[in-house]
Design a protein around this motif. Structure first.
Motif, PDB file in Angstrom:
ATOM      1  N   TYR A  14       0.848  -1.191   0.000  1.00 53.19           N
ATOM      2  CA  TYR A  14       0.000   0.000   0.000  1.00 53.19           C
ATOM      3  C   TYR A  14       0.887   1.246   0.000  1.00 53.19           C
ATOM      4  O   TYR A  14       1.905   1.272   0.695  1.00 53.19           O
ATOM      5  N   PRO A  15       0.474   2.287  -0.723  1.00 51.05           N
ATOM      6  CA  PRO A  15       1.172   3.563  -0.566  1.00 51.05           C
ATOM      7  C   PRO A  15       0.831   4.147   0.802  1.00 51.05           C
ATOM      8  O   PRO A  15      -0.276   3.939   1.311  1.00 51.05           O
ATOM      9  N   VAL A  21       3.700   0.529   2.605  1.00 50.45           N
ATOM     10  CA  VAL A  21       3.544  -0.503   3.632  1.00 50.45           C
ATOM     11  C   VAL A  21       3.406  -1.844   2.918  1.00 50.45           C
ATOM     12  O   VAL A  21       2.547  -1.990   2.045  1.00 50.45           O
ATOM     13  N   ALA A  23       1.908  -5.068   3.205  1.00 52.30           N
ATOM     14  CA  ALA A  23       0.919  -5.750   4.050  1.00 52.30           C
ATOM     15  C   ALA A  23       1.003  -7.261   3.887  1.00 52.30           C
ATOM     16  O   ALA A  23       0.750  -8.009   4.834  1.00 52.30           O
ATOM     17  N   PRO A  42      -1.612 -11.359  14.841  1.00 47.33           N
ATOM     18  CA  PRO A  42      -1.727 -10.081  15.535  1.00 47.33           C
ATOM     19  C   PRO A  42      -2.389  -9.011  14.662  1.00 47.33           C
ATOM     20  O   PRO A  42      -2.424  -9.137  13.435  1.00 47.33           O
ATOM     21  N   SER A  43      -2.885  -7.981  15.305  1.00 46.79           N
ATOM     22  CA  SER A  43      -3.472  -6.856  14.600  1.00 46.79           C
ATOM     23  C   SER A  43      -2.415  -6.242  13.674  1.00 46.79           C
ATOM     24  O   SER A  43      -1.266  -6.084  14.061  1.00 46.79           O
ATOM     25  N   GLY A  44      -2.819  -5.958  12.448  1.00 41.80           N
ATOM     26  CA  GLY A  44      -1.895  -5.349  11.488  1.00 41.80           C
ATOM     27  C   GLY A  44      -1.021  -6.340  10.748  1.00 41.80           C
ATOM     28  O   GLY A  44      -0.149  -5.955   9.973  1.00 41.80           O
ATOM     29  N   SER A  45      -1.267  -7.636  10.951  1.00 37.09           N
ATOM     30  CA  SER A  45      -0.393  -8.640  10.324  1.00 37.09           C
ATOM     31  C   SER A  45      -0.766  -8.925   8.863  1.00 37.09           C
ATOM     32  O   SER A  45      -0.056  -9.645   8.173  1.00 37.09           O
ATOM     33  N   GLY A  46      -1.912  -8.400   8.406  1.00 33.21           N
ATOM     34  CA  GLY A  46      -2.283  -8.574   6.998  1.00 33.21           C
ATOM     35  C   GLY A  46      -3.466  -9.491   6.768  1.00 33.21           C
ATOM     36  O   GLY A  46      -3.772  -9.849   5.627  1.00 33.21           O
ATOM     37  N   LYS A  47      -4.193  -9.851   7.830  1.00 37.21           N
ATOM     38  CA  LYS A  47      -5.304 -10.805   7.710  1.00 37.21           C
ATOM     39  C   LYS A  47      -6.425 -10.267   6.807  1.00 37.21           C
ATOM     40  O   LYS A  47      -6.881 -10.956   5.904  1.00 37.21           O
ATOM     41  N   SER A  48      -6.868  -9.047   7.092  1.00 31.60           N
ATOM     42  CA  SER A  48      -7.969  -8.488   6.294  1.00 31.60           C
ATOM     43  C   SER A  48      -7.524  -8.272   4.844  1.00 31.60           C
ATOM     44  O   SER A  48      -8.296  -8.523   3.910  1.00 31.60           O
ATOM     45  N   THR A  49      -6.290  -7.821   4.686  1.00 28.21           N
ATOM     46  CA  THR A  49      -5.757  -7.642   3.331  1.00 28.21           C
ATOM     47  C   THR A  49      -5.826  -8.957   2.570  1.00 28.21           C
ATOM     48  O   THR A  49      -6.296  -9.010   1.425  1.00 28.21           O
TER      49      THR A  49
HETATM   50  N1  ADP Z   1      -5.899   0.726   2.493  1.00 24.92           N
HETATM   51  C1  ADP Z   1      -4.735   0.729   3.141  1.00 24.92           C
HETATM   52  N2  ADP Z   1      -3.816   1.683   2.903  1.00 24.92           N
HETATM   53  C2  ADP Z   1      -2.608   1.690   3.523  1.00 24.92           C
HETATM   54  N3  ADP Z   1      -2.226   0.758   4.426  1.00 24.92           N
HETATM   55  C3  ADP Z   1      -3.100  -0.215   4.722  1.00 24.92           C
HETATM   56  C4  ADP Z   1      -4.409  -0.287   4.103  1.00 24.92           C
HETATM   57  N4  ADP Z   1      -5.057  -1.366   4.584  1.00 24.92           N
HETATM   58  C5  ADP Z   1      -4.202  -1.956   5.472  1.00 24.92           C
HETATM   59  N5  ADP Z   1      -3.042  -1.260   5.554  1.00 24.92           N
HETATM   60  C6  ADP Z   1      -1.872  -1.619   6.373  1.00 24.92           C
HETATM   61  O1  ADP Z   1      -1.492  -2.946   6.025  1.00 24.92           O
HETATM   62  C7  ADP Z   1      -1.143  -3.687   7.181  1.00 24.92           C
HETATM   63  C8  ADP Z   1      -2.054  -4.896   7.326  1.00 24.92           C
HETATM   64  O2  ADP Z   1      -3.390  -4.469   7.610  1.00 24.92           O
HETATM   65  P1  ADP Z   1      -4.627  -5.458   7.752  1.00 24.92           P
HETATM   66  O3  ADP Z   1      -4.629  -6.382   6.600  1.00 24.92           O
HETATM   67  O4  ADP Z   1      -5.825  -4.638   7.983  1.00 24.92           O
HETATM   68  O5  ADP Z   1      -4.225  -6.268   9.077  1.00 24.92           O
HETATM   69  P2  ADP Z   1      -5.123  -7.125  10.093  1.00 24.92           P
HETATM   70  O6  ADP Z   1      -6.433  -7.391   9.458  1.00 24.92           O
HETATM   71  O7  ADP Z   1      -4.308  -8.355  10.346  1.00 24.92           O
HETATM   72  O8  ADP Z   1      -5.241  -6.309  11.341  1.00 24.92           O
HETATM   73  C9  ADP Z   1      -1.233  -2.726   8.352  1.00 24.92           C
HETATM   74  O9  ADP Z   1       0.040  -2.185   8.562  1.00 24.92           O
HETATM   75  C10 ADP Z   1      -2.191  -1.668   7.848  1.00 24.92           C
HETATM   76  O10 ADP Z   1      -1.941  -0.438   8.460  1.00 24.92           O
END
Ligand code: ADP
Ligand code: MG
Length: 225
Positions: A14-15, A21, A23, A42-49
């Motif tokens: 991601y920009p 970043v 992800a 953990p939170s921020g590990s890339g699960k939702s991505t």
């Molecule tokens: N749209 C976005 N733009 C920039 N950074 C993003 C975006 N979505 C997620 N991130 C970053 O990517 C990383 C993984 O996020 P995310 O997949 O939401 O993690 P999780 O679901 O495990 O908490 C985090 O560092 C988050 O800040």
């Protein structure tokens, strides 16, 4: 064992202002049809991505995602939207119901988009609302429903099109333990003929993860060894 979904060497960058970043970092993973996979980390590990890429809501920076034998990574956006509607169901932590539509209308929404005629749409929505225990709430609006009820409507909406893969991003994250339990039972119950639906869910709850056939652990955008 039939493989239904496969991520091959996917990265997502991601920009972030002047910076970027990472992800997801060269992650490969495949999913068996009819199995429940829990994604933890953990939170921020890339699960939702990861889930968003698997479900075709977003595209990887590199690598590919294949559903059955179809590569969804390179599909034009309009085709992909139709493809998602036909094959995938998605459940969010915040339910994401449309506030100006009642429960039945929310459930009918994906069917409308898929061009299902009104009578069939309405019959299907009523049938599924009954299945999730909300037959008596069909004319209620989201703000007239509890969190657990809203999530049941969201599940009914996701199931309306009979998707081959159901995705859920922390579906019980906003619910108390006992309400969450009911939601999980609903998500993991066998379909007709005792075949299970393919379910890929993100959870923080190890008790939930323990009910899955497979647990995938993610850390810093990669699979944990
Ligand atoms: N749209 C976005 N733009 C920039 N950074 C993003 C975006 N979505 C997620 N991130 C970053 O990517 C990383 C993984 O996020 P995310 O997949 O939401 O993690 P999780 O679901 O495990 O908490 C985090 O560092 C988050 O800040
Ligand atoms: Mg997340």
């Amino acid at each position: 064992m039939t493989q239904i979904l496969e991520a091959k060497d996917i990265s997502k960058i991601y920009p972030s202002g002047e910076d970027t970043v990472t992800a997801l970092n060269h992650l490969s993973l495949s999913f068996e049809a009819g199995k429940i996979t829990a994604i933890v980390g953990p939170s921020g590990s890339g699960k939702s991505t990861l889930l968003n890429l698997l479900a075709g809501f977003d595209r990887p920076s590199s690598g590919s995602v294949k559903h059955q034998s179809t590569d969804i990574t390179t599909m034009p956006e309009t085709l992909l939207a139709t493809y998602r509607l036909a094959h995938f169901g998605f459940i969010f932590q915040n339910y994401n119901l449309i506030s100006i539509l009642n429960a039945q209308e929310n459930v009918e929404m994906p069917l409308s988009l898929a061009g299902v005629p009104r009578a069939k749409r309405s019959a299907t929505a009523i049938e599924i609302l009954k299945r999730v225990g909300l037959a008596k709430r069909s004319t209620h609006y989201p703000n007239q429903l509890s969190g657990g009820e809203q999530q049941r409507v969201a599940i009914a909406r996701a199931l309306a099109t009979n998707p081959s893969v159901l995705f859920a991003d922390e579906p019980t994250g906003n619910l108390d333990t006992s309400t969450g339990k009911g939601i999980l039972e609903l998500l993991t119950e066998p379909m007709e003929g005792s075949q299970h639906r393919t379910l890929i869910l993100i959870t923080h709850d190890m008790e939930v993860a323990a009910r899955a056939d497979t647990i995938v652990r993610i850390r810093d955008g990669a699979l944990e060894a």
